[in-house]
Every structure is written in structure tokens, then in C-alpha cells.
Design a protein around this motif. Structure first.
Motif, PDB file in Angstrom:
ATOM      1  N   GLY A 230     -47.828  22.947 -57.240  1.00  0.00           N
ATOM      2  CA  GLY A 230     -47.572  21.989 -56.415  1.00  0.00           C
ATOM      3  C   GLY A 230     -45.484  22.734 -56.279  1.00  0.00           C
ATOM      4  O   GLY A 230     -45.375  21.574 -54.882  1.00  0.00           O
ATOM      5  N   GLU A 231     -44.846  22.667 -57.045  1.00  0.00           N
ATOM      6  CA  GLU A 231     -43.512  22.963 -57.316  1.00  0.00           C
ATOM      7  C   GLU A 231     -43.503  24.139 -56.299  1.00  0.00           C
ATOM      8  O   GLU A 231     -42.376  23.870 -55.456  1.00  0.00           O
ATOM      9  N   ARG A 232     -44.552  24.997 -56.887  1.00  0.00           N
ATOM     10  CA  ARG A 232     -44.025  26.142 -55.860  1.00  0.00           C
ATOM     11  C   ARG A 232     -43.878  26.128 -54.285  1.00  0.00           C
ATOM     12  O   ARG A 232     -43.269  26.642 -53.132  1.00  0.00           O
ATOM     13  N   TYR A 233     -45.563  25.187 -54.031  1.00  0.00           N
ATOM     14  CA  TYR A 233     -45.731  24.432 -52.526  1.00  0.00           C
ATOM     15  C   TYR A 233     -44.792  24.571 -51.957  1.00  0.00           C
ATOM     16  O   TYR A 233     -44.078  24.661 -50.895  1.00  0.00           O
ATOM     17  N   LEU A 234     -44.051  23.694 -52.368  1.00  0.00           N
ATOM     18  CA  LEU A 234     -43.630  22.223 -52.052  1.00  0.00           C
ATOM     19  C   LEU A 234     -41.308  23.362 -52.043  1.00  0.00           C
ATOM     20  O   LEU A 234     -40.952  23.345 -50.526  1.00  0.00           O
ATOM     21  N   GLU A 235     -41.371  23.854 -52.698  1.00  0.00           N
ATOM     22  CA  GLU A 235     -40.054  24.870 -52.204  1.00  0.00           C
ATOM     23  C   GLU A 235     -40.625  25.984 -51.629  1.00  0.00           C
ATOM     24  O   GLU A 235     -39.154  26.390 -50.536  1.00  0.00           O
ATOM     25  N   ALA A 236     -41.669  26.651 -50.921  1.00  0.00           N
ATOM     26  CA  ALA A 236     -42.197  27.487 -49.595  1.00  0.00           C
ATOM     27  C   ALA A 236     -41.641  26.986 -48.978  1.00  0.00           C
ATOM     28  O   ALA A 236     -41.378  27.746 -47.781  1.00  0.00           O
ATOM     29  N   VAL A 237     -42.582  25.580 -48.775  1.00  0.00           N
ATOM     30  CA  VAL A 237     -42.416  24.908 -47.577  1.00  0.00           C
ATOM     31  C   VAL A 237     -41.448  24.615 -47.290  1.00  0.00           C
ATOM     32  O   VAL A 237     -40.193  24.213 -46.139  1.00  0.00           O
ATOM     33  N   ARG A 238     -39.936  24.329 -47.602  1.00  0.00           N
ATOM     34  CA  ARG A 238     -38.517  23.692 -47.709  1.00  0.00           C
ATOM     35  C   ARG A 238     -37.971  24.761 -46.863  1.00  0.00           C
ATOM     36  O   ARG A 238     -37.333  24.865 -46.045  1.00  0.00           O
ATOM     37  N   THR A 239     -37.774  25.952 -47.802  1.00  0.00           N
ATOM     38  CA  THR A 239     -37.077  27.454 -47.546  1.00  0.00           C
ATOM     39  C   THR A 239     -37.779  28.227 -46.161  1.00  0.00           C
ATOM     40  O   THR A 239     -37.390  28.498 -45.201  1.00  0.00           O
ATOM     41  N   LEU A 240     -39.298  27.887 -45.864  1.00  0.00           N
ATOM     42  CA  LEU A 240     -40.036  28.894 -44.743  1.00  0.00           C
ATOM     43  C   LEU A 240     -39.192  27.617 -43.654  1.00  0.00           C
ATOM     44  O   LEU A 240     -39.070  28.105 -42.147  1.00  0.00           O
TER      45      LEU A 240
END
Length: 354
Positions: A230-240
Motif C-alpha cells: 500500500g505505501e509503495r502504491y501511494l508513492e507511485a501514484v503521487r510521483t506519476l
């Protein structure tokens, strides 16, 4: 003109459990059975968002002239017995069965009852790819994100029914099996007919859409299925979103409310819970000039639904570091395959947080 116009074909029952499955039954009927005596049976799930989308899709199906039968199939301990009991007559009369999810235990049980000799599996996205591969190899039917894990007690109890359903879905002298899909089918079983879903009904029924200058991001339920952290996904969404100027996030119907609330707060994206499958939402518009997605069904379906509009669809790879410890050993290869086989999309490297 009503799809019932002309010569009515053999009685057909279609079983769906999601709005995407219902959409693809409509696509199949438009393409291959415009005069079908078709009854859509909705095996309703409990999830409120899925139920809402199914209600709206059911309205569209009725507008197209089809009968819709809504079954509270999971409405309590007695619901399965009542649902199956009420369907016994139609099942035995039907000469053709259309299904959206051959992995569904409900559908597998119903397949052991029907005498239909014409079976059609309509698109259920990436699951369709896995179903065809497993059928070709004679493997037990299990969803890709669970493959490699040990069968649980319920799997063992249900094993004989699942095995019988797999045999029923194997074509023979007196049984025809068709797969109607927009997904790339690389390994088709002998005797199984593959027909293409090009979303011609969707394009004829909706749009063309108004296109905005911004970008939209499509969510995924990979966190909910235990594949991506979940944390990695949130960071990926933010960066993308930051890299491409995305302003809206179209939530998957299975994404959790707490996750979406936090995502909205931390990324500034407007979270949209669509009332219809994304293919219809995008076709109706307004929609961003660029649609960003992680590996999922939409990287195959949106280019077809939006053909000729000029909308760019881009897919971001899943970094292996995002996977959870409990993810299936096949997860990375399967997700790479979903991305690598998509046609008409731009491929983005996995993003990393700053």
C-alpha cells in the motif's frame, strides 16, 4: 431497433457478477447475437459500489431490449439455495450459456446443472487470459493472484465441482466453447473458438467524448488483492500524477474507502468513483487527453473504446520492489505480460519516489 427484432435465436442465459462482465455481454450480443432471446442473470455481490454499477448497467441492458433478472445471490445463508433453485428451469431450457467469470464458484456450480451445448466466456479482463491458458494446459481453474498458494479447505471441498466445470468448458463433439475477448490470447485450447471484442457497441452507443488538456489516472485493486504494498502504491501514484500533471483519479470499484481518502489528501487528486465501467465513462467524456494506468484490463480496452479520438493511453510498469511478500510467484511475470501485450499504448518505466 430492438435486438430482439428478426428471427429469435436459441434461448440464452448470461451470468454476470460485475459491471464489466455485463458490458461485455452487451458487446457480444451486439456483435454475434443481435436477435438473441437473451436473459441476463445478475448474481449480485455485496459490495455497494459494484452493486450500484450493476444497477446502472442493468438499466442500459433493459434499454437495449434485454430481460434482466436480478438475484440476491449472496443475501444470506439460504440465498444460494434459493438462487439455484429458482434457476433450475431456465438452466435446463437454455441452449446457450454466456458467462463472465469461469473462476466463479457460483458459475461453476451452475455449469454442472445446465444441458446447454453452446458455452460462451465473455471478457473479464486479465482473468480471461489466465482462464484460457489454464484450460489449454489442463490445470485447475484458479485466479492468477492466488496461483502458487496452497489450496484452502474450501478449495478442497469445492474441488470436484471445479473439476466438473473445467471438463464442461472443454469443447467436444456435442459441446461448443467460444471465448469473446479484447485480450491477447496466446495459447488457445484446441477446439475453442476465439472471437474479438472491439467495443463496437460502446462506440456506437456513446460519444465521441469531449477531451480536456489534462491527464487522468486509473486506479487498481492490486493493493486490495495483496499483490502490491500500500505505501509503495501511494508513492507511485503521487510521483506519476506529479510527473504527468494528472488531476483526477478514477477509482477501481474494489478500492477501499480509507485508502482512497488518504490518497486524495496526500496527492491532491480528485477521486472519482465511476457509476459505470471506465470504458463507458471515457467514451461519454469529458476525459483527459492522456490516461495513465498501471497494468490492468483498461490498457487493452480503452484504446479500443477510444479509437479515433486521439486520447493517449499510457501504462506504468510495476516495480518488483512494490510487491508484497505474500504475492504469488507469478505476479511480476503476469503483470509484465499484461503490459507487454497491450496494443496502442505508451509504456512508462516504473516510477520511483523522490
Amino acid at each position: 431497433m430492438s435486438p430482439r427484432a428478426g428471427n429469435a435465436s436459441a434461448p440464452t442465459l448470461a451470468f454476470v457478477e460485475s459491471p464489466v462482465q455485463l458490458l461485455n455481454v452487451l458487446e457480444w450480443a451486439h456483435r454475434h447475437a443481435p436477435g438473441a432471446d437473451l436473459t441476463l442473470v445478475v448474481l449480485s455481490p455485496n459490495d455497494p459500489m459494484t452493486r450500484g454499477q450493476l444497477r446502472r448497467m442493468s438499466e442500459l441492458a433493459r434499454e437495449e431490449g434485454y430481460e434482466v433478472r436480478w438475484e440476491e445471490a449472496r443475501g444470506g445463508a439460504a440465498a444460494p439455495f434459493q438462487t439455484i433453485g429458482g434457476l433450475m428451469g431456465p438452466l435446463r431450457r437454455a441452449e446457450r450459456i454466456v458467462m463472465g467469470d469461469p473462476f466463479s464458484r457460483y458459475v461453476q456450480l451452475l455449469l454442472t446443472i445446465t444441458r446447454a451445448r453452446d458455452l460462451v466466456v465473455v471478457d473479464d479482463g486479465t482473468a480471461t487470459m489466465e482462464f484460457v491458458t489454464q484450460l489449454a494446459r489442463g490445470e485447475r481453474l484458479v485466479r492468477w493472484h492466488r496461483k502458487g498458494s496452497r489450496p484452502g479447505p474450501r478449495d478442497l471441498v469445492f474441488g470436484p465441482v471445479s473439476g466438473a466445470a473445467r471438463r464442461r468448458l472443454t469443447p467436444g463433439e456435442r459441446r461448443r466453447v467460444t471465448v469473446f475477448s479484447s485480450m491477447p490470447i496466446a495459447e488457445a485450447p484446441g477446439g475453442v473458438e476465439i472471437t474479438a471484442n472491439d467495443f463496437s457497441w460502446t462506440r456506437a452507443r456513446f460519444g465521441p467524448p469531449r477531451i480536456t488538456r489534462g491527464a487522468d489516472l486509473v486506479g487498481t485493486s492490486l493493493v486490495e488483492t495483496g499483490v502490491v504494498d500500500g505505501e509503495r502504491y501511494l508513492e507511485a501514484v503521487r510521483t506519476l500524477a506529479k510527473a504527468h500533471g494528472a488531476t483526477r483519479y478514477f477509482a477501481h470499484r474494489r478500492e477501499g474507502a480509507d485508502k482512497l481518502h488518504r490518497l486524495s489528501l496526500e496527492t491532491g487528486l480528485e477521486v472519482v468513483r465511476p457509476e459505470l465501467p471506465l470504458e463507458l465513462i471515457a467514451r461519454r467524456g469529458p476525459i483527459g487527453g492522456t490516461i495513465l494506468s498501471f497494468p490492468s484490463t483498461v490498457v487493452h480496452t480503452l484504446p479500443l473504446a477510444l479509437a479515433g479520438t486521439g486520447v493517449r493511453v499510457a501504462v506504468c510498469d510495476i516495480d518488483p520492489d512494490w510487491l508484497t511478500h505474500g504475492a504469488s510467484p507469478r505476479a511480476q511475470g503476469f503483470l509484465n505480460g499484461v503490459t507487454g501485450t497491450a496494443r496502442g499504448v505508451d509504456r512508462l518505466l516504473a516510477v520511483r519516489g523522490t
